[in-house]
Motif scaffolding. Structure first.
Motif, PDB file in Angstrom:
ATOM      1  N   THR A 120       4.140  21.707  50.464  1.00 20.80           N
ATOM      2  CA  THR A 120       3.632  22.218  51.479  1.00 20.80           C
ATOM      3  C   THR A 120       3.206  20.795  52.090  1.00 20.80           C
ATOM      4  O   THR A 120       2.326  20.324  51.009  1.00 20.80           O
ATOM      5  N   VAL A 121       3.481  20.741  53.064  1.00 21.89           N
ATOM      6  CA  VAL A 121       3.269  19.611  54.242  1.00 21.89           C
ATOM      7  C   VAL A 121       2.461  19.504  55.065  1.00 21.89           C
ATOM      8  O   VAL A 121       2.796  20.692  56.067  1.00 21.89           O
ATOM      9  N   LYS A 122       1.500  19.495  55.182  1.00 23.87           N
ATOM     10  CA  LYS A 122       0.297  19.424  56.758  1.00 23.87           C
ATOM     11  C   LYS A 122       0.747  18.602  57.422  1.00 23.87           C
ATOM     12  O   LYS A 122       0.007  17.020  56.779  1.00 23.87           O
ATOM     13  N   ASP A 123       0.612  18.602  58.174  1.00 22.15           N
ATOM     14  CA  ASP A 123       0.456  17.211  59.484  1.00 22.15           C
ATOM     15  C   ASP A 123      -0.523  17.691  60.092  1.00 22.15           C
ATOM     16  O   ASP A 123      -0.286  18.036  61.352  1.00 22.15           O
ATOM     17  N   PHE A 124      -1.801  17.076  60.599  1.00 23.62           N
ATOM     18  CA  PHE A 124      -2.988  17.115  61.737  1.00 23.62           C
ATOM     19  C   PHE A 124      -3.259  16.522  61.837  1.00 23.62           C
ATOM     20  O   PHE A 124      -4.659  16.167  61.962  1.00 23.62           O
ATOM     21  N   ARG A 125      -2.142  15.313  61.711  1.00 26.86           N
ATOM     22  CA  ARG A 125      -2.820  13.934  62.488  1.00 26.86           C
ATOM     23  C   ARG A 125      -2.758  13.830  63.764  1.00 26.86           C
ATOM     24  O   ARG A 125      -4.104  13.657  64.023  1.00 26.86           O
ATOM     25  N   GLY A 126      -2.027  15.022  64.860  1.00 28.41           N
ATOM     26  CA  GLY A 126      -2.229  14.920  66.712  1.00 28.41           C
ATOM     27  C   GLY A 126      -1.439  13.975  66.784  1.00 28.41           C
ATOM     28  O   GLY A 126      -1.823  13.828  67.919  1.00 28.41           O
ATOM     29  N   GLY A 127      -1.026  12.697  66.514  1.00 27.83           N
ATOM     30  CA  GLY A 127      -0.376  11.517  67.227  1.00 27.83           C
ATOM     31  C   GLY A 127       1.165  12.261  67.584  1.00 27.83           C
ATOM     32  O   GLY A 127       1.746  13.458  67.281  1.00 27.83           O
ATOM     33  N   PRO A 128       1.567  11.170  67.949  1.00 28.42           N
ATOM     34  CA  PRO A 128       3.327  10.799  68.533  1.00 28.42           C
ATOM     35  C   PRO A 128       4.217  10.700  67.111  1.00 28.42           C
ATOM     36  O   PRO A 128       5.153  10.811  67.676  1.00 28.42           O
ATOM     37  N   ALA A 129       3.694  10.846  65.821  1.00 27.28           N
ATOM     38  CA  ALA A 129       4.313   9.936  64.975  1.00 27.28           C
ATOM     39  C   ALA A 129       4.596  11.678  64.413  1.00 27.28           C
ATOM     40  O   ALA A 129       4.318  12.341  63.368  1.00 27.28           O
ATOM     41  N   GLY A 130       6.164  11.165  63.631  1.00 29.27           N
ATOM     42  CA  GLY A 130       6.504  12.013  62.546  1.00 29.27           C
ATOM     43  C   GLY A 130       6.504  11.762  61.274  1.00 29.27           C
ATOM     44  O   GLY A 130       5.739  10.318  60.932  1.00 29.27           O
ATOM     45  N   TRP A 131       7.234  12.498  60.630  1.00 33.67           N
ATOM     46  CA  TRP A 131       6.580  12.458  58.815  1.00 33.67           C
ATOM     47  C   TRP A 131       8.239  12.802  58.245  1.00 33.67           C
ATOM     48  O   TRP A 131       9.659  13.004  58.401  1.00 33.67           O
ATOM     49  N   SER A 132       8.494  11.654  56.760  1.00 33.30           N
ATOM     50  CA  SER A 132       9.688  12.190  56.122  1.00 33.30           C
ATOM     51  C   SER A 132       9.010  11.938  54.671  1.00 33.30           C
ATOM     52  O   SER A 132       8.061  11.510  54.607  1.00 33.30           O
ATOM     53  N   LEU A 133       9.858  12.845  53.898  1.00 35.78           N
ATOM     54  CA  LEU A 133       9.538  13.222  52.898  1.00 35.78           C
ATOM     55  C   LEU A 133      10.520  12.547  51.304  1.00 35.78           C
ATOM     56  O   LEU A 133      11.924  13.581  51.678  1.00 35.78           O
ATOM     57  N   THR A 134      10.853  12.290  51.164  1.00 34.78           N
ATOM     58  CA  THR A 134      11.614  11.110  50.575  1.00 34.78           C
ATOM     59  C   THR A 134      11.742  11.677  48.769  1.00 34.78           C
ATOM     60  O   THR A 134      11.003  11.242  48.285  1.00 34.78           O
ATOM     61  N   GLY A 135      12.857  11.519  48.264  1.00 29.81           N
ATOM     62  CA  GLY A 135      12.849  11.268  46.544  1.00 29.81           C
ATOM     63  C   GLY A 135      13.457  10.825  45.545  1.00 29.81           C
ATOM     64  O   GLY A 135      14.492  10.666  46.031  1.00 29.81           O
ATOM     65  N   LYS A 136      13.214  10.114  44.633  1.00 35.66           N
ATOM     66  CA  LYS A 136      14.069   9.825  43.907  1.00 35.66           C
ATOM     67  C   LYS A 136      13.790   9.625  42.765  1.00 35.66           C
ATOM     68  O   LYS A 136      11.980  10.431  41.762  1.00 35.66           O
ATOM     69  N   VAL A 137      14.430   9.695  41.525  1.00 30.38           N
ATOM     70  CA  VAL A 137      14.484  10.255  40.130  1.00 30.38           C
ATOM     71  C   VAL A 137      14.570   9.398  39.428  1.00 30.38           C
ATOM     72  O   VAL A 137      16.079   7.816  39.389  1.00 30.38           O
ATOM     73  N   THR A 138      13.889   8.941  38.279  1.00 35.73           N
ATOM     74  CA  THR A 138      14.210   8.048  36.770  1.00 35.73           C
ATOM     75  C   THR A 138      15.729   8.671  35.865  1.00 35.73           C
ATOM     76  O   THR A 138      16.306  10.204  36.110  1.00 35.73           O
TER      77      THR A 138
END
Length: 442
Positions: free
Chosen positions: A338-356
């Motif tokens: 669950t991602v919550k973006d409560f910044r209220g600005g103009p920037a989006g977000w990115s969720l990335t993953g990497k594995v061993t």
């Protein structure tokens, strides 16, 4: 009567030549060389001894193994490949012992998947003595190839030839009867684009028209010219300034903001905004100092900006088991994020993953064998819309699970899921294997 001396000499030479020719088509057990060893694979082989040997062609089974020095290369990297003939198609059929260091192998490795073609591999002129009727020693050949495309690249054993230098110089070619041979090794190549870790922060989140705001940046290219610019939503304003990153890739500069429509500030390298070479937008608001008309009262309130955060439903995923000798897809589902973006600005977000890599008592399974199919849902009323990442390989280089775009106003609540699939090689030693999938929200 026995053979004449001349005939006896001819018979001895023919016998020696015959046994030497067969030395190139046989093999015994040999541990695979250091590096990321592949899976031993068997394939039907047709070997043709030199005609002078008087020995018919040999059809048999070769066991081959391909190892590489990089399992997760980037486009442009050079990968060293070692092709080991673990067991060849025949043994020494005579009682004559063969001396050491008479065999020089050459061969081919076939590429498939994201990249095609053959790799030429060669081996040293080195072998131990081979007693009569004994299995011939295994041999290894090495070569290199340059990665030209991103994706999974398969490597299969190909034809090989052994040159022998004993009495005469002779070649015995051995070809794959039904090419290509089974895949022994797989590497996962990435496009080589480094992750953008640039960041930008502001000395204040708001200011009057014409006020200067301090802009600080990190992880830019050392010595690069950096442009500071105001943004009104997704458009750049006329307010700009220039700074130079220091030897550590950091800078601190000042930007005068005149445009009342400004919602954020960015910093970037190059002539224009490029998300791969920039950072931001960092939220910024211009104070409204419009005079209050006579007989009026100006009412104000404050909406406090929050943070960008994520939580997950659990920290462990049990993938389905596979059978030794069969291998295949070991599947499961990512714990919901669950991602919550409560910044209220103009920037989006990115969720990335990497594995061993997945490690266990019997060895390891390369990180490049884990793939996912992401999904993302947006809670009603959220200003932003979540976009799921592309289905494909996760690997040690990482991939995008979900994201939202920059905009005039961003934010909201989102749930992110993914189906997981680990491609387990057929003869992976039995046991439990585990790897760590790290998720990063920026």
């Amino acid at each position: 009567m026995g053979p004449t001396p001349r005939r006896a000499r001819r018979w001895r030479w023919a016998s020696l030549l015959g046994s030497t020719a067969l030395a190139v088509t046989a093999g015994g057990a040999l541990a695979c060389p250091a590096g990321a060893a592949g899976t031993n694979v068997d394939f039907a082989t047709h070997c043709i001894p030199p005609a002078v040997a008087g020995i018919p062609p040999i059809d048999g089974t070769t066991t081959g193994n391909i190892s590489v020095d990089k399992t997760s290369p980037k486009v442009g990297d050079t990968v060293t490949v070692t092709y080991t003939v673990v067991t060849a198609a025949a043994s020494n059929p005579t009682d004559l012992a063969l001396p050491a260091d008479i065999m020089t192998p050459t061969g081919k490795v076939a590429l498939g998947g994201a990249q095609s073609g053959d790799i030429t591999v060669t081996g040293p002129k080195k072998n131990p003595p081979v007693p009569g009727k004994a299995p011939f020693p295994s041999f290894s050949m090495t070569g290199t190839f340059t990665v030209t495309k991103a994706g999974q690249i398969t490597l299969s054993p190909g034809d090989y030839t052994i040159h022998t230098s004993y009495i005469l110089e002779l070649d015995t070619p051995c070809t794959v009867i039904t090419p290509p041979a089974p895949v022994s090794q797989t590497v996962t190549a990435t496009d080589g684009t480094p992750a953008n870790t640039r960041t930008v922060s502001l000395g204040s989140a708001s200011g009057d028209v014409g006020a200067a705001v301090t802009v600080t940046g990190k992880n830019f290219t050392p010595g690069a010219a950096v442009t500071l610019a105001g943004r009104a939503g997704d458009k750049q304003t006329a307010d700009t300034a220039s700074v130079t990153a220091n030897a550590q890739g950091s800078f601190s500069g000042s930007l005068v903001v005149n445009d009342k429509a400004t919602t954020g500030i960015v910093a970037y390298e190059g002539a224009s905004w490029n998300p791969d070479k920039g950072a931001g937008p960092a939220a910024y608001a211009v104070n409204d100092n419009t005079p209050v008309p006579a007989g009026s009262q100006k009412l104000t309130t404050t909406v406090k900006a929050g943070t960008l955060s994520m939580s997950q439903a659990g920290d462990s995923v049990a993938l389905s088991g596979v059978d030794f000798g069969q291998g295949g897809a070991s599947t499961g589902s990512l714990n919901t994020v669950t991602v919550k973006d409560f910044r209220g600005g103009p920037a989006g977000w990115s969720l990335t993953g990497k594995v061993t890599d997945f490690t266990g008592p019997g060895g390891r399974i390369d990180a490049g064998r884990l793939s996912w199919t992401p999904a993302c849902a947006t809670k009603a009323g959220s200003p932003s819309t979540c976009k799921a990442g592309s289905a494909g390989i996760v690997g040690s280089a990482g991939a995008t699970l979900a994201s939202t775009a920059n905009g005039t106003l961003t934010g909201g609540e989102f749930t992110v899921d993914a189906r997981l699939s680990l491609d387990v090689p057929a003869f992976t030693p039995p046991g439990g294997y585990s790897g760590v999938l790290t998720l990063t929200l920026t």
